[in-house]
Design a protein around this motif. Structure first.
Motif, PDB file in Angstrom:
ATOM      1  N   ASP A 165       0.871  -1.290  -0.356  1.00 48.00           N
ATOM      2  CA  ASP A 165      -0.231   0.019   0.031  1.00 48.00           C
ATOM      3  C   ASP A 165       0.428   1.135   0.105  1.00 48.00           C
ATOM      4  O   ASP A 165       1.510   1.275   0.971  1.00 48.00           O
ATOM      5  N   LEU A 166       1.179   1.402  -1.265  1.00 50.33           N
ATOM      6  CA  LEU A 166       2.326   2.537  -1.510  1.00 50.33           C
ATOM      7  C   LEU A 166       1.050   4.503  -1.560  1.00 50.33           C
ATOM      8  O   LEU A 166       0.448   4.665  -1.998  1.00 50.33           O
ATOM      9  N   LYS A 167       2.144   4.789  -0.611  1.00 46.92           N
ATOM     10  CA  LYS A 167       1.184   6.040   0.139  1.00 46.92           C
ATOM     11  C   LYS A 167       3.347   7.379  -0.508  1.00 46.92           C
ATOM     12  O   LYS A 167       4.123   7.307  -0.359  1.00 46.92           O
ATOM     13  N   PHE A 168       2.195   8.334  -1.469  1.00 42.98           N
ATOM     14  CA  PHE A 168       3.295   9.252  -2.083  1.00 42.98           C
ATOM     15  C   PHE A 168       3.064  10.239  -0.331  1.00 42.98           C
ATOM     16  O   PHE A 168       2.563  10.538  -0.120  1.00 42.98           O
ATOM     17  N   GLU A 169       4.268  10.602   0.144  1.00 43.31           N
ATOM     18  CA  GLU A 169       4.601  11.293   1.520  1.00 43.31           C
ATOM     19  C   GLU A 169       4.785  13.130   0.858  1.00 43.31           C
ATOM     20  O   GLU A 169       4.753  14.030   1.459  1.00 43.31           O
ATOM     21  N   SER A 170       5.704  13.088  -0.586  1.00 46.99           N
ATOM     22  CA  SER A 170       6.272  14.636  -0.330  1.00 46.99           C
ATOM     23  C   SER A 170       7.605  14.674  -1.943  1.00 46.99           C
ATOM     24  O   SER A 170       7.452  13.314  -2.091  1.00 46.99           O
ATOM     25  N   ILE A 184      11.665  12.151  -4.831  1.00 42.89           N
ATOM     26  CA  ILE A 184       9.513  11.700  -4.147  1.00 42.89           C
ATOM     27  C   ILE A 184       9.688  10.706  -2.902  1.00 42.89           C
ATOM     28  O   ILE A 184      10.041   9.725  -3.041  1.00 42.89           O
ATOM     29  N   ALA A 185       9.254  10.963  -2.061  1.00 44.76           N
ATOM     30  CA  ALA A 185       8.959  10.390   0.048  1.00 44.76           C
ATOM     31  C   ALA A 185       7.725   9.341  -0.997  1.00 44.76           C
ATOM     32  O   ALA A 185       6.976   9.602  -0.771  1.00 44.76           O
ATOM     33  N   ILE A 186       8.193   7.883  -1.004  1.00 47.26           N
ATOM     34  CA  ILE A 186       7.272   7.069  -0.800  1.00 47.26           C
ATOM     35  C   ILE A 186       7.265   6.466   0.472  1.00 47.26           C
ATOM     36  O   ILE A 186       8.144   5.233   0.544  1.00 47.26           O
ATOM     37  N   ALA A 187       5.920   6.107   0.909  1.00 45.34           N
ATOM     38  CA  ALA A 187       5.743   4.866   1.409  1.00 45.34           C
ATOM     39  C   ALA A 187       5.109   3.478   2.163  1.00 45.34           C
ATOM     40  O   ALA A 187       3.956   4.132   0.938  1.00 45.34           O
ATOM     41  N   ASN A 188       5.352   2.629   2.440  1.00 40.71           N
ATOM     42  CA  ASN A 188       4.702   1.637   2.247  1.00 40.71           C
ATOM     43  C   ASN A 188       4.215   1.164   3.560  1.00 40.71           C
ATOM     44  O   ASN A 188       4.629   0.687   4.131  1.00 40.71           O
TER      45      ASN A 188
END
Length: 266
Positions: A165-170, A184-188
Motif C-alpha cells: 500500500d504505497l503512499k506519496f509522502e512528499s 519523491i518520498a514514498i511510504a509502504n
C-alpha cells in the motif's frame, strides 16, 4: 549526490561490496516465499581479497529505514514483523586466510502459525574484526574503523492474501550536481515487501500538453518503511507544471497522484 548514490547502492544490495579485503559474493538481499512449519536454507558467500588473515563475526538485528535517509538497526524482536527468531546461523565467527573464500549457512524455520500474511524480515550483520594495533609513534593505540554489511533476509508468508500500500509522502525539486532532480518520498503502508519504480509525467499547466515522462530506478521497500526516489528532470525548463506521479511495483500494482510542480532556475 555521491552520498545518495552510495546509500541507494547499499539499500538495493544487488552487487558485491568490498571493504578491508572482505567481499559479499551473493548479494545482500535474500528473499523467500515461505509456508507454515517449513524449513528453508540459505548461504552467504564471503571472500577475503586481502593477503592477510581476516576474522569476521556474524549476528542478527532488526532493521528499518525512512525517506530522510535514516537507517535504524535494533535488537531482534524490536520490529513486530521480525523473522530474527526464525533464523539460525551455522556459525557466528569465521577467520579467512588471505584470498580465501567460504560460505556461511543459515536455516529459516517458519513457525506453524507465523501470524498475519505479509513480509517478515531481519538482517544478518557481517562485520570484519579489525585488530587494535599499538602505535609506534605515540602512546595509546590506533583503532581502524570498519564497515558492517547488512544482508536482508525477507520472508513472504501468504503473499497472495495481501499487497503493498504505497503512499506519496512528499515531492521536492532540488538541484543535485547541477541537475534538476525530483525527490519523491514514498511510504509502504502495507504488509508486503515490494520493489517499485516511480515515474513522473509532466504537463504544460495551460495547454495540457504532455512534455515528458521520466522514471527512477527500482528500489526495494519494506512494510512500514519509506524511501526517497530520485528522478532527473533537468530537461524541463523552469516554470510551473502539472504532473502525475505513478508508482508501480513488480506485480503491476499502481499508485498515482496528481501534483503541482515548480521547477526553478536556481
Amino acid at each position: 549526490m555521491i552520498k545518495r548514490i552510495f546509500l541507494l547502492m547499499f539499500l538495493m544490495l544487488q552487487f558485491s561490496f568490498l571493504y578491508a579485503g572482505i567481499v559479499i559474493l551473493n548479494g545482500l538481499t535474500h528473499t523467500y516465499k515461505v509456508e507454515n512449519g517449513k524449513v528453508y536454507k540459505g548461504k552467504i558467500g564471503i571472500e577475503n581479497t586481502g593477503s592477510t588473515p581476516q576474522s569476521v563475526k556474524l549476528f542478527l538485528q532488526d532493521f528499518t529505514y525512512k525517506a530522510d535517509g535514516s537507517i535504524n538497526y535494533t535488537a531482534i524482536r524490536t520490529n513486530n514483523r521480525t523473522n530474527g527468531d526464525w533464523i539460525k546461523l551455522n556459525t557466528n565467527l569465521i577467520t579467512l586466510k588471505g584470498r580465501e573464500k567460504t560460505e556461511v549457512f543459515y536455516e529459516i524455520t517458519v513457525p506453524n502459525q507465523p501470524a498475519d500474511p505479509g513480509s517478515y524480515w531481519s538482517v544478518i550483520i557481517v562485520e570484519p574484526i579489525e585488530e587494535i594495533k599499538p602505535s609506534n609513534d605515540k602512546a595509546g593505540v590506533n583503532i581502524t574503523s570498519v564497515v558492517r554489511y547488512a544482508i536482508q533476509v525477507i520472508t513472504d508468508y501468504e503473499a497472495e492474501k495481501t499487497k503493498p500500500d504505497l503512499k506519496f509522502e512528499s515531492i521536492k525539486v532540488e538541484k543535485e550536481d547541477g541537475k534538476q532532480t525530483a525527490k519523491i518520498a514514498i511510504a509502504n503502508n502495507g504488509d508486503l515487501y515490494c520493489k517499485p519504480t516511480v515515474a513522473i509525467e509532466i504537463y504544460n499547466r495551460k495547454t495540457g500538453e504532455r512534455l515528458g515522462n521520466y522514471s527512477s530506478i527500482a528500489m526495494g521497500l519494506l512494510p512500514q518503511t519509506s524511501k526517497s526516489f530520485y528522478i532527473d528532470i533537468s530537461k524541463i525548463p523552469a516554470d510551473h507544471y502539472k504532473a502525475v506521479l505513478i508508482a508501480t511495483d513488480e506485480e503491476e500494482n499502481a499508485f498515482a497522484l496528481n501534483v503541482e510542480l515548480e521547477v526553478k532556475n536556481d
